[in-house]
Design a protein around this motif. Sequence first.
Motif, PDB file in Angstrom:
ATOM      1  N   GLY A   1       0.816  -1.209   0.000  1.00 52.34           N
ATOM      2  CA  GLY A   1       0.000   0.000   0.000  1.00 52.34           C
ATOM      3  C   GLY A   1       0.846   1.252   0.000  1.00 52.34           C
ATOM      4  N   ARG A   2       0.180   2.373  -0.199  1.00 50.78           N
ATOM      5  CA  ARG A   2       0.871   3.661  -0.211  1.00 50.78           C
ATOM      6  C   ARG A   2      -0.054   4.698   0.392  1.00 50.78           C
ATOM      7  NH1 ARG A   2       1.679   7.928  -4.164  1.00 50.78           N
ATOM      8  NH2 ARG A   2       0.033   6.939  -5.342  1.00 50.78           N
ATOM      9  N   LYS A   3       0.464   5.503   1.294  1.00 53.55           N
ATOM     10  CA  LYS A   3      -0.356   6.511   1.957  1.00 53.55           C
ATOM     11  C   LYS A   3       0.033   7.938   1.566  1.00 53.55           C
ATOM     12  CE  LYS A   3      -1.620   3.652   5.824  1.00 53.55           C
ATOM     13  NZ  LYS A   3      -2.994   3.381   5.476  1.00 53.55           N
ATOM     14  N   GLY A   4       1.207   8.120   1.012  1.00 53.40           N
ATOM     15  CA  GLY A   4       1.641   9.452   0.627  1.00 53.40           C
ATOM     16  C   GLY A   4       1.093   9.875  -0.717  1.00 53.40           C
ATOM     17  N   GLU A   5       1.269  11.147  -1.028  1.00 47.48           N
ATOM     18  CA  GLU A   5       0.748  11.706  -2.274  1.00 47.48           C
ATOM     19  C   GLU A   5       1.690  11.516  -3.467  1.00 47.48           C
ATOM     20  OE1 GLU A   5      -2.303  13.063  -2.633  1.00 47.48           O
ATOM     21  OE2 GLU A   5      -2.629  12.405  -0.571  1.00 47.48           O
ATOM     22  N   ARG A   6       2.977  11.405  -3.199  1.00 47.70           N
ATOM     23  CA  ARG A   6       3.955  11.331  -4.283  1.00 47.70           C
ATOM     24  C   ARG A   6       4.337   9.891  -4.561  1.00 47.70           C
ATOM     25  NH1 ARG A   6       8.516  15.429  -2.799  1.00 47.70           N
ATOM     26  NH2 ARG A   6       9.261  14.705  -4.805  1.00 47.70           N
ATOM     27  N   GLY A   7       4.896   9.654  -5.742  1.00 50.85           N
ATOM     28  CA  GLY A   7       5.393   8.329  -6.094  1.00 50.85           C
ATOM     29  C   GLY A   7       6.714   8.051  -5.407  1.00 50.85           C
ATOM     30  N   CYS A   8       7.049   6.797  -5.313  1.00 49.61           N
ATOM     31  CA  CYS A   8       8.285   6.363  -4.672  1.00 49.61           C
ATOM     32  C   CYS A   8       9.499   6.830  -5.478  1.00 49.61           C
ATOM     33  CB  CYS A   8       8.285   4.840  -4.567  1.00 49.61           C
ATOM     34  SG  CYS A   8       9.806   4.135  -3.916  1.00 49.61           S
ATOM     35  N   HIS A   9      10.439   7.474  -4.811  1.00 48.99           N
ATOM     36  CA  HIS A   9      11.635   7.972  -5.501  1.00 48.99           C
ATOM     37  C   HIS A   9      12.512   6.826  -6.000  1.00 48.99           C
ATOM     38  CE1 HIS A   9      13.309   7.243  -1.481  1.00 48.99           C
ATOM     39  NE2 HIS A   9      14.464   7.116  -2.108  1.00 48.99           N
ATOM     40  N   ARG A  10      12.325   5.630  -5.448  1.00 42.74           N
ATOM     41  CA  ARG A  10      13.088   4.453  -5.871  1.00 42.74           C
ATOM     42  C   ARG A  10      12.360   3.683  -6.982  1.00 42.74           C
ATOM     43  NH1 ARG A  10      18.267   2.444  -4.052  1.00 42.74           N
ATOM     44  NH2 ARG A  10      18.303   0.267  -4.652  1.00 42.74           N
ATOM     45  N   GLY A  11      11.112   4.064  -7.251  1.00 43.41           N
ATOM     46  CA  GLY A  11      10.342   3.434  -8.323  1.00 43.41           C
ATOM     47  C   GLY A  11       9.539   2.215  -7.893  1.00 43.41           C
ATOM     48  N   HIS A  12       9.474   1.937  -6.595  1.00 42.74           N
ATOM     49  CA  HIS A  12       8.687   0.795  -6.130  1.00 42.74           C
ATOM     50  C   HIS A  12       7.203   1.053  -6.346  1.00 42.74           C
ATOM     51  CE1 HIS A  12      12.276  -0.907  -4.576  1.00 42.74           C
ATOM     52  NE2 HIS A  12      12.335  -0.193  -3.456  1.00 42.74           N
ATOM     53  N   ARG A  13       6.478  -0.017  -6.663  1.00 45.18           N
ATOM     54  CA  ARG A  13       5.037   0.065  -6.883  1.00 45.18           C
ATOM     55  C   ARG A  13       4.343  -1.000  -6.046  1.00 45.18           C
ATOM     56  NH1 ARG A  13       3.917   3.265 -11.173  1.00 45.18           N
ATOM     57  NH2 ARG A  13       5.570   3.642 -12.668  1.00 45.18           N
ATOM     58  N   VAL A  14       3.088  -0.733  -5.688  1.00 45.24           N
ATOM     59  CA  VAL A  14       2.301  -1.712  -4.943  1.00 45.24           C
ATOM     60  C   VAL A  14       2.319  -3.026  -5.719  1.00 45.24           C
ATOM     61  CG1 VAL A  14      -0.008  -2.298  -4.114  1.00 45.24           C
ATOM     62  CG2 VAL A  14       0.863   0.027  -3.823  1.00 45.24           C
TER      63      VAL A  14
END
Length: 89
Positions: A13-26
């Motif tokens: 899951g992801r709770k923040g507004e921005r995408g992961c700076h490392r490029g990880h995805r759910v």
Amino acid sequence: MSGKPKITITLVGRKGERGCHRGHRVGDSFDFDTERGKLCPMAMHVAFPYVDILRYGGSVPGSGDPNVCLFCCPDVDVINVFRIERNAG
């Protein structure tokens, strides 16, 4: 458990507004023993104590399942939520 248990870390899951700076995805999943270098170092820093607890037979209080725990990455802009699972080795 016989042998060393397999540890898998999965982004759930992801709770923040921005995408992961490392490029990880759910849905991304990492085998702790063979792929931990692919996991963001900030997330790995948080994960390691939990991995140690699960790997050596302990459980994380409050997790509800003795083979699973959740943690968040420390990047406040992203806040990825990861699941660590212990499976028989």
